[in-house]
Write a protein that holds these residues in place. Structure first.
Motif, mmCIF file in Angstrom:
data_model
loop_
_atom_site.group_PDB
_atom_site.id
_atom_site.type_symbol
_atom_site.label_atom_id
_atom_site.label_comp_id
_atom_site.label_asym_id
_atom_site.label_seq_id
_atom_site.Cartn_x
_atom_site.Cartn_y
_atom_site.Cartn_z
ATOM 1 N N GLY A 141 0.804 -1.231 0.000
ATOM 2 C CA GLY A 141 0.000 0.000 0.000
ATOM 3 C C GLY A 141 0.830 1.269 0.000
ATOM 4 N N PRO A 142 1.737 1.454 0.949
ATOM 5 C CA PRO A 142 1.781 0.671 2.181
ATOM 6 C C PRO A 142 0.609 1.039 3.097
ATOM 7 N N GLY A 143 0.343 0.168 4.071
ATOM 8 C CA GLY A 143 -0.672 0.491 5.064
ATOM 9 C C GLY A 143 -1.874 -0.418 5.095
ATOM 10 N N MET A 144 -2.032 -1.316 4.105
ATOM 11 C CA MET A 144 -3.092 -2.320 4.163
ATOM 12 C C MET A 144 -4.467 -1.687 4.349
ATOM 13 N N ARG A 145 -4.859 -0.908 3.341
ATOM 14 C CA ARG A 145 -6.150 -0.221 3.423
ATOM 15 C C ARG A 145 -7.318 -1.200 3.564
ATOM 16 N N GLU A 146 -8.400 -0.718 4.165
ATOM 17 C CA GLU A 146 -9.649 -1.467 4.225
ATOM 18 C C GLU A 146 -10.429 -1.245 2.932
ATOM 19 N N MET A 147 -11.101 -2.286 2.472
ATOM 20 C CA MET A 147 -11.792 -2.234 1.182
ATOM 21 C C MET A 147 -13.289 -1.986 1.355
ATOM 22 N N LEU A 148 -13.668 -1.088 2.268
ATOM 23 C CA LEU A 148 -15.093 -0.848 2.503
ATOM 24 C C LEU A 148 -15.774 -0.206 1.294
ATOM 25 N N SER A 149 -15.083 0.704 0.614
ATOM 26 C CA SER A 149 -15.712 1.348 -0.544
ATOM 27 C C SER A 149 -16.029 0.336 -1.638
ATOM 28 N N PRO A 150 -15.064 -0.520 -2.067
ATOM 29 C CA PRO A 150 -15.416 -1.526 -3.074
ATOM 30 C C PRO A 150 -16.466 -2.534 -2.599
ATOM 31 N N THR A 151 -16.356 -3.028 -1.360
ATOM 32 C CA THR A 151 -17.319 -4.029 -0.909
ATOM 33 C C THR A 151 -18.711 -3.429 -0.775
ATOM 34 N N SER A 152 -18.798 -2.179 -0.318
ATOM 35 C CA SER A 152 -20.104 -1.525 -0.216
ATOM 36 C C SER A 152 -20.675 -1.228 -1.592
ATOM 37 N N ALA A 153 -19.794 -0.865 -2.544
ATOM 38 C CA ALA A 153 -20.255 -0.638 -3.914
ATOM 39 C C ALA A 153 -20.802 -1.927 -4.517
ATOM 40 N N VAL A 154 -20.160 -3.053 -4.237
ATOM 41 C CA VAL A 154 -20.662 -4.352 -4.688
ATOM 42 C C VAL A 154 -22.070 -4.593 -4.163
ATOM 43 N N MET A 155 -22.269 -4.353 -2.864
ATOM 44 C CA MET A 155 -23.591 -4.575 -2.279
ATOM 45 C C MET A 155 -24.603 -3.586 -2.847
ATOM 46 N N GLY A 156 -24.184 -2.324 -2.985
ATOM 47 C CA GLY A 156 -25.086 -1.304 -3.495
ATOM 48 C C GLY A 156 -25.529 -1.565 -4.920
ATOM 49 N N ARG A 157 -24.671 -2.199 -5.719
ATOM 50 C CA ARG A 157 -25.028 -2.514 -7.105
ATOM 51 C C ARG A 157 -25.746 -3.861 -7.236
ATOM 52 N N GLY A 158 -26.011 -4.489 -6.081
ATOM 53 C CA GLY A 158 -26.770 -5.726 -6.106
ATOM 54 C C GLY A 158 -25.979 -6.940 -6.539
ATOM 55 N N LEU A 159 -24.652 -6.886 -6.390
ATOM 56 C CA LEU A 159 -23.791 -7.985 -6.822
ATOM 57 C C LEU A 159 -23.308 -8.855 -5.658
ATOM 58 N N GLY A 160 -23.852 -8.638 -4.474
ATOM 59 C CA GLY A 160 -23.330 -9.300 -3.284
ATOM 60 C C GLY A 160 -23.275 -10.807 -3.365
ATOM 61 N N LYS A 161 -24.230 -11.428 -4.078
ATOM 62 C CA LYS A 161 -24.252 -12.889 -4.185
ATOM 63 C C LYS A 161 -23.670 -13.389 -5.497
ATOM 64 N N ASP A 162 -23.210 -12.443 -6.349
ATOM 65 C CA ASP A 162 -22.794 -12.818 -7.699
ATOM 66 C C ASP A 162 -21.300 -12.679 -7.958
ATOM 67 N N VAL A 163 -20.581 -12.022 -7.057
ATOM 68 C CA VAL A 163 -19.142 -11.859 -7.224
ATOM 69 C C VAL A 163 -18.452 -12.169 -5.900
ATOM 70 N N ALA A 164 -17.162 -12.453 -5.974
ATOM 71 C CA ALA A 164 -16.307 -12.556 -4.789
ATOM 72 C C ALA A 164 -15.235 -11.476 -4.888
ATOM 73 N N LEU A 165 -14.640 -11.141 -3.775
ATOM 74 C CA LEU A 165 -13.585 -10.129 -3.760
ATOM 75 C C LEU A 165 -12.451 -10.644 -2.899
ATOM 76 N N ILE A 166 -11.229 -10.658 -3.467
ATOM 77 C CA ILE A 166 -10.059 -11.105 -2.719
ATOM 78 C C ILE A 166 -8.983 -10.028 -2.783
ATOM 79 N N THR A 167 -8.177 -9.936 -1.722
ATOM 80 C CA THR A 167 -7.197 -8.856 -1.649
ATOM 81 C C THR A 167 -6.099 -9.182 -0.649
ATOM 82 N N ASP A 168 -4.927 -8.564 -0.853
ATOM 83 C CA ASP A 168 -3.892 -8.617 0.179
ATOM 84 C C ASP A 168 -4.045 -7.447 1.143
ATOM 85 N N GLY A 169 -5.053 -6.619 0.910
ATOM 86 C CA GLY A 169 -5.460 -5.618 1.886
ATOM 87 C C GLY A 169 -6.365 -6.260 2.928
#
Length: 545
Positions: free
Chosen positions: A421-449
């Protein structure tokens, strides 16, 4: 030097000096009220015959910095807090400490410092916020992030988005679901380092003020009894904390922070301990982000102590662990009443939300040193999809919002680890965007963050080794097939080993994003997430040179 602070000559020799480490600031609602709580703790210490000195350390707001470059400083702040509390208390020769924290990194930062110092100490949580209210619906900070995704999809107007934003945070206190702050507060109480009930006293309650005063007095008693943090922070105590995190469906950040606190306490703790305990502890709490209720609702029916008693009676906690009361955990819970019979927040063992823990430790050719998945059971237990690769959080967020991420994708966000990163950011914006777009059950998200405690969906973080040091995540390409299997505890890149080795040989590390300042120093010192992302690990200084 102490005369102008109100000390009298006889007090220098007759009274213990108790430091009150306050994380007060106007940077975030989580901490805006802690100055008053610090004064309560100081009054309690002085009523018990000690002398108190209040001093401050920093805090940063994850909610404000989320999704920006500023979020790279969030995990860094844990180390700054730990170092600063240790520095002040050691320099001033304090006999004992009360540390009061409110936002995510305050809490483990304070615990790390108290553990390093090993002087009689107590941690006090600043308390959970009350829910916001909009159109007669309870909302919170995660409601805002998910509303951004809904607005991008066209399901929400800008006016409605603004209304949610302006009503989500009604006053002082930490984010109101079982997000990182509340998770860590409960874990710290389970460790034995907070007074009973402290973790679920609300920020704006009389009980919180009374609890702070009691904490100041309790430290004075701890000095007399000689009980220190490392007497409390045993391996059994950490097992209790992990058990509580699992039962609550708590934040994956607890893995990172408990590993770091254990490192400070010189207790052996690893990802395998989370794996082992998760297999026998069910998820019992129907709390946000994946559940229905806020922590304030839970507080109304009794908060954490009745759950601790249930877990103890079920044989899932070590009752003989000593706590800051001077009594054992079992003794503290002896007179605790159970929840009301008609409550729906804490489910019975016979009908859990999930029969095993929601935090699943995965390994495989994508994560040889381990990865941390947060799966409540509502997302399913297996996902296979095609990789959609992004080299930053910003790139991933843009891809989600503009529709280039589609059902069946495994979103890969890399170079966001502790060093990358450095700093290992939290991915709340992408994960919330996934839920907001209705993709919560249709995609997975993986990260070293890592993830915010508010994140939910089919998520895998803390992938180790991280991409920036040549971990397998670095060689994933768009279209590669990735399988995540919670039952087999595996995360796998579906490629022949020869192709993986060919790509590894062709990979070159990216140039450091920062070469001066605190982020450059952090990058040089920080260790792997599977070891807690600590900056004082054995050999790290030599490696940096």
């Amino acid at each position: 030097m102490l005369y102008p602070l109100g000390f009298r000559r006889e007090e220098f020799e007759q009274k213990d000096l108790i430091g009150i480490a306050s994380t007060w600031s106007q940077v975030t609602p989580c901490n805006m009220h802690i100055d008053g709580l610090a004064r309560e703790a100081a009054a309690g210490a002085e009523e018990a015959g000690a002398k108190a000195l209040i001093f401050n350390t920093i805090t940063v707001s994850d909610g404000i910095s989320m999704g920006t470059e500023g979020m790279k400083y969030s995990l860094v702040s844990r180390e700054v807090i730990a170092d600063s509390v240790e520095t002040v208390a050691a320099a001033e020769g304090m006999d004992g400490l009360v540390a009061i924290g409110g936002c995510d990194k305050n809490m483990p930062g304070c615990l790390i410092a108290l553990t390093r110092l090993n002087r009689p100490s107590i941690f006090v949580y600043g308390g959970s916020i009350l829910p916001g209210c909009y159109h007669q619906q309870k909302i919170d900070i995660v409601s805002v992030f998910e509303a951004v995704g809904a607005q991008a999809k066209g399901d929400l107007s800008l006016e409605e988005l603004a209304g949610i934003e302006s009503h989500a945070i009604p006053g002082p206190g930490s984010c109101g679901g079982m997000y990182t702050a509340n998770t860590m507060a409960c874990a710290i109480e389970a460790l034995g380092m907070s007074l009973p009930g402290s973790s679920t006293e609300l920020a704006v309650s009389k009980e919180k003020r009374t609890g702070c005063r009691a904490a100041g007095a309790a430290v004075a008693r701890l000095i007399e009894s000689g009980i220190r943090p490392r007497d409390i922070l045993t391996r059994k105590a950490f097992e209790n904390a992990i058990t509580v995190v699992m039962a609550l469906g708590g934040s994956t950040n607890a893995v990172l922070h408990l590993l770091a606190i254990a490192h400070a306490a010189e207790i052996e703790l690893s990802l395998d301990d989370f794996r082992r305990i998760g297999k026998r502890v069910p998820v019992l709490a129907d709390l946000k982000p994946s559940g229905r209720f806020a922590v304030a609702d839970w507080t109304e029916i009794g908060g954490l102590p009745p759950l601790l008693r249930r877990l103890l009676e079920k044989g899932l906690l070590h009752g003989d662990c000593v706590t800051v009361t001077g009594s054992t955990l079992a003794q503290n819970l002896d007179r605790i009443d159970d929840y009301p019979t008609d409550q729906e927040i804490i489910l019975p063992f016979e009908k859990p939300i999930k029969p095993q823990g929601h935090i699943v430790i995965l390994r495989g050719n994508l994560a040889p040193a381990g990865a941390v998945a947060k799966l409540t059971g509502k997302e399913g237990l297996r996902f296979t999809g095609s990789a959609r690769v992004f080299d930053s959080e910003e790139g991933a967020l843009e891809g989600i919002l503009n529709g280039s991420v589609v059902p069946g994708n495994v979103i890969v966000i890399r170079y966001e680890g502790p060093k990358g990163g450095p700093g290992m950011r939290e991915m709340l914006s992408p994960t919330s965007a996934v839920m907001g777009r209705g993709l919560g059950k249709d995609v997975a998200l993986i990260t070293d963050g890592r993830f915010s405690g508010g994140s939910h969906g089919f998520l895998v973080g803390h992938i180790c080794p991280e991409a920036a040091v040549g971990g397998p995540l670095a060689i994933v390409q768009d279209g590669d097939r990735i399988t995540i299997d919670a039952e087999k505890e595996e995360i796998r890149l579906e490629l022949p080993e020869e192709e993986i080795e060919r790509r590894r040989a062709a990979w070159t590390p990216p140039a450091p994003r920062y070469t001066k300042g605190v982020l450059a120093k952090y990058r040089a010192l920080v260790g792997s997430a599977h070891l807690g992302a600590v900056t004082d690990g054995e050999g790290l200084l030599q490696e940096a040179r």
